[in-house]
Design a protein around this motif. Sequence first.
Motif, short mmCIF file in Angstrom:
data_model
loop_
_atom_site.label_atom_id
_atom_site.label_comp_id
_atom_site.label_asym_id
_atom_site.label_seq_id
_atom_site.Cartn_x
_atom_site.Cartn_y
_atom_site.Cartn_z
N SER A 88 1.32 -1.04 -0.25
CA SER A 88 0.08 -0.07 0.29
C SER A 88 0.96 1.13 0.00
CB SER A 88 -0.71 -0.33 1.16
OG SER A 88 -2.06 -1.04 0.90
N LYS A 89 0.86 2.28 -0.73
CA LYS A 89 0.88 3.37 -0.18
C LYS A 89 -0.07 4.48 0.65
CE LYS A 89 -0.52 7.07 -2.83
NZ LYS A 89 -0.83 8.21 -3.86
N THR A 90 1.34 4.77 1.48
CA THR A 90 0.66 5.50 2.66
C THR A 90 1.56 6.89 3.21
OG1 THR A 90 2.31 4.70 4.43
CG2 THR A 90 -0.06 3.16 4.20
N TYR A 143 4.32 10.86 0.72
CA TYR A 143 3.79 9.38 0.37
C TYR A 143 4.79 7.92 0.28
CZ TYR A 143 -0.38 11.07 -0.35
OH TYR A 143 -1.77 11.80 -0.16
N LEU A 202 6.06 3.48 1.10
CA LEU A 202 5.21 2.34 1.00
C LEU A 202 4.89 1.35 2.35
CD1 LEU A 202 7.70 0.12 -0.94
CD2 LEU A 202 4.65 0.57 -0.84
N ASN A 203 3.61 1.39 2.25
CA ASN A 203 3.89 1.50 4.02
C ASN A 203 4.83 -0.01 4.31
OD1 ASN A 203 1.64 0.46 6.06
ND2 ASN A 203 1.22 -1.13 5.65
N GLU A 230 6.79 -3.31 3.94
CA GLU A 230 8.38 -2.84 3.20
C GLU A 230 9.12 -4.12 4.13
OE1 GLU A 230 9.48 1.00 2.28
OE2 GLU A 230 10.93 -0.16 2.81
N ASN A 260 0.03 -4.13 -6.16
CA ASN A 260 -0.73 -2.92 -5.57
C ASN A 260 -1.89 -1.96 -6.23
OD1 ASN A 260 -0.25 0.94 -5.96
ND2 ASN A 260 0.07 0.41 -4.01
N ASN A 312 1.22 6.30 -8.30
CA ASN A 312 2.30 5.08 -7.15
C ASN A 312 3.08 4.21 -7.77
OD1 ASN A 312 0.31 5.04 -5.75
ND2 ASN A 312 -0.65 3.24 -5.46
N ILE A 339 6.71 4.48 -6.18
CA ILE A 339 6.82 3.45 -4.45
C ILE A 339 6.36 2.20 -4.79
CG2 ILE A 339 5.98 4.83 -3.35
CD1 ILE A 339 3.69 3.04 -2.89
N ARG A 354 0.32 -3.45 -10.69
CA ARG A 354 -0.87 -2.74 -10.46
C ARG A 354 -1.38 -2.39 -10.51
NH1 ARG A 354 -1.94 2.67 -12.12
NH2 ARG A 354 0.19 2.44 -13.50
N THR A 366 -2.18 -0.31 7.41
CA THR A 366 -1.46 0.29 6.44
C THR A 366 -1.76 1.08 8.05
OG1 THR A 366 -3.69 1.42 6.32
CG2 THR A 366 -2.65 -0.02 4.97
#
Lengths: 246, 320
Positions: A8-10, A33, A35-36, A40, A62, A68, A71, A85, A118
């Motif tokens: 995920s992206k956070t 942002y 990578l969670n 990772e 993802n 995104n 990341i 993706r 996340t």
Amino acid sequence: MKLLVCVSKTPDTTTKIALSADAKALDTNGVQYILNPYDEWYALVRALELKEAQGGTVTLINVGPVTNDAIIRKGLAIGADDAVRINAEPTSAMYVAQQIAAFAKDAAYDVIFLGKETIDYNGSEVGAMIAELLDMPFISYASHMDMNGNIATIARDIEGGTEAVEVHAPFVISAAKGLAEQRIPNMKGIMMAKSKPLAVVEPIAVEEATSLVGYELPKPKSAVKLIDPDNMGELVRLLHEEAKVV
Amino acid sequence: MVLVFAESQKGQFKKAAFEAVTYGYKTAQALGTDCAALVLGTVNGTEMLGKYGANRIYHIADSSLDQFDSQVHATVVATAAQQLGAQVVILSHSMNGKAITGRLAVRLNAGSVAGVNSLPVVEGNVLKVKKSVFSGKAIAEFAMNSSVKVLSLTGNSLPPEEVGGAGMVETLAIPVPASRTTVKDVKRIEGTVPLPEAELVVSAGRGMKGPENWAIVEELADVLGATTACSRPVADAHWRPHHEHVGQTGIAIRPNLYIAIGISGAIQHLAGVNNSRTIVVINKDPEAPFFKAADYGVVGDLFEVIPKLTEAFREFKAQS
């Protein structure tokens, strides 16, 4: 082994959170942002260790827009073989889980990894949803994992302790601290990541029952009350009479 | 009907179960319906859930449910919810709760929000709930519009309230599917309240200078009846066991009282503790960022301050 790692992206933890004028979205200006971290540092690295020990492939997945890709490339630089993706805004846990399950359904992954949660919404729902959609066991908050053939022994965090669980592949596992040690991508990895395959897949239609209404910011904390270090009786009195916590 | 899955551990209800039933009772009132509780496995004193507002307590006493398997538990809870016609299913946002909330949402074709911290607002068929997001830096509101909704409640969000008498206990006959996982061993630290459930926490960091100095922290915790915790550098240096590590990569807690000793208050640490109701920071550096997040602060040498605080609590306990 065929391994899938959901990432995920956070927003970075240190990001200052501001809202859009209508408070229905984040003001993303200046938001960094990442990578969670649980995806990772622990999920991806444990998958890579398994591949190194037993052979196989590690694929990243993802759900997100084209922005995104940066990341996702970081995950490839750390060592994943390829990435997918799903080209859509991740609007809810159910939406994300449905996309990943649809992709993984006929792909015969032995283990599906993801972080325990996340760091933005901390819902911890996606792993359980993927497992349910694919009719697989789900071991959450894993802080240790041994794999022998297709049998895994996993230590899972519970309140005040750990539980050792044995499970046969295929299964879904969510990673907590301890499952692996964070790896920093090196220059060779970063260069190789540029040419690794990153497939873009269009999303399936999902009926959603949960929607975000909006955000509010917490009330600002009143200034700290400083207590004389020689008067700890006063602190105890305040905790009892004012804060009412003792 | 609102159905609450009341979690137990070794045959006893957890405090989280009473909180969840209280939440379920209030949600049922807002919806103009009844609150029922669901209990799985070997559990004593199931009728006590009536006190917190469960009109009926459904018990599936199959001992194979004493071992947790997210798939088995979710299947049983979902089947019970369907049989009983539940509109809302409420769980605790605990380790086990987190492992089944998502599964239930799938099985019940339900909207779901995990980790809510306040009571829902009812708008026709829509239920709106709030939760803390972005490490406590914002609150998000979600709406669920499905016919069945699933919620999990963050621990220590609302106190359990005694509102009723003994509940009516009924056994529920639901087949328990075979598990595909085997629990081999359970290790629990005995004698203390686990950190995620602790109301009082005494936590210390690098300011302690070394593991040999922890006796004063343990003594304070002991007098107060608190659970001990630590910051990440302390756990990483093996001064304290990893299960004590609170913060973003450790565990997130929200006790009533968090006393932080010799912890500077990096944002990753705050992310795990800033939902605590009251924060006390003790640090010799008046510029420590943690003071900005604190309710009460003491600027001073912790090796002098802690014994004085312990003494003050001891006097307070003796009088009360």
